[in-house]
Scaffold this active site. Sequence first.
Site, PDB file in Angstrom:
ATOM      1  N   SER A 177       3.152  -2.111 -31.287  1.00 43.70           N
ATOM      2  CA  SER A 177       4.251  -2.612 -30.468  1.00 43.70           C
ATOM      3  C   SER A 177       4.384  -4.132 -30.638  1.00 43.70           C
ATOM      4  O   SER A 177       4.532  -4.608 -31.759  1.00 43.70           O
ATOM      5  CB  SER A 177       4.045  -2.200 -29.007  1.00 43.70           C
ATOM      6  OG  SER A 177       5.224  -2.371 -28.257  1.00 43.70           O
ATOM      7  N   ASP A 275      10.369   7.470 -30.390  1.00 44.03           N
ATOM      8  CA  ASP A 275      10.322   6.068 -29.949  1.00 44.03           C
ATOM      9  C   ASP A 275      11.702   5.446 -30.119  1.00 44.03           C
ATOM     10  O   ASP A 275      12.357   5.638 -31.148  1.00 44.03           O
ATOM     11  CB  ASP A 275       9.292   5.325 -30.805  1.00 44.03           C
ATOM     12  CG  ASP A 275       9.043   3.896 -30.373  1.00 44.03           C
ATOM     13  OD1 ASP A 275       9.641   3.453 -29.366  1.00 44.03           O
ATOM     14  OD2 ASP A 275       8.233   3.226 -31.027  1.00 44.03           O
ATOM     15  N   HIS A 302       6.478   6.235 -28.036  1.00 44.66           N
ATOM     16  CA  HIS A 302       5.878   4.908 -28.120  1.00 44.66           C
ATOM     17  C   HIS A 302       4.487   4.890 -27.474  1.00 44.66           C
ATOM     18  O   HIS A 302       4.285   5.444 -26.395  1.00 44.66           O
ATOM     19  CB  HIS A 302       6.790   3.891 -27.422  1.00 44.66           C
ATOM     20  CG  HIS A 302       6.454   2.477 -27.743  1.00 44.66           C
ATOM     21  ND1 HIS A 302       6.742   1.903 -28.964  1.00 44.66           N
ATOM     22  CD2 HIS A 302       5.844   1.510 -27.008  1.00 44.66           C
ATOM     23  CE1 HIS A 302       6.339   0.643 -28.957  1.00 44.66           C
ATOM     24  NE2 HIS A 302       5.783   0.385 -27.787  1.00 44.66           N
TER      25      HIS A 302
END
EC number: 3.1.1.1
Length: 335
Positions: A177, A275, A302
């Site tokens: 991320s 995601d 995610h």
Amino acid sequence: MGATKLTHVTTINPNNTNIHGPVVDEVEGLIKVYKDGHVERSQLMPCVGPSLPLELGVACSDVVIDNLTNVWARLYVPMMTTTKSSVSKLPLIVYFHGGGFCVGSTSWSCYHEFLARLSSRSRCLVMSVDYRLAPENPLPAAYEDGVNAILWLNKARNDNLWAKLCDFGRIFLAGDSAGGNIADQVAARLASTEDLTLKIEGTILIQPFYGGEERTESEKRVGNNKSSVLTLEGSDAWWRLSLPRGANREHPYCKPVKIKSSTVIRTLVCVAEMDLLMDRNMEMCDGNEEVIKRVVHKGVGHAFHILGKSQLAHTTTLEMLCHIDAFIHHDDPLK
């Protein structure tokens, strides 16, 4: 190796409105920013020390990188390297945690467990960097901390026992991320560093966090799913809180970096099918397939590798670890 204090995580206090003024920005349940600049973060995950179960086969300890900025790192060393009298030196993964640049810690239990498994499965040393967080320290503070961590490695390589086990010619910058974004930016910044005696061989970007003013199809499709770890509303808030004042999501920090280096830096991008970042992650992989390798993990969203509790998330995490292992050791005769 000296220990360091773990990052302090402040629990959100609903009674603080009168003290600090109204809340001016927030990501619900994670962070609140008040009018006077005060920031409160929720205790999303327990923070843990460097201990690990013996059966995992990984030794762990904390080191201080910069006392002035309070940046520190957690080191993971596969114990097989300490029990054999003669063993080849191992690659090093320098890892940056996620959290929208604003929350998260190397000491979070989910990262501690994942990185111990990564070290064991990939047969690599891992150094997880606890960088400064926004909004108190907006970007590029996290990028600067990442660069300084590598420069610290460059100086500390002859002063630490673990360094004798490390192949400083095979360093991989990795993160998930926001941490994937940081790894990408740090690799680009180091490419122009002339006095670096170690080598960045590649980057491993797990669902790297990028953005833009125009919405992608995956952002439209997944962005309003409240069960998703990362929503479009949350994504926009992370960028507001972390970017320099006055910047929008077209700022260069929101985009993948084209690394200009005299040597080829390989990249592995791990994409999650469910995601909202999927399209941006897929787009960055367009180009030379010999340099950029893409793996799409089906049916997961995610941060599935650290927050997912389902059997699918567990199985897919093991698959991702195998892909990372293969990416690192592709030319290793011991593979």
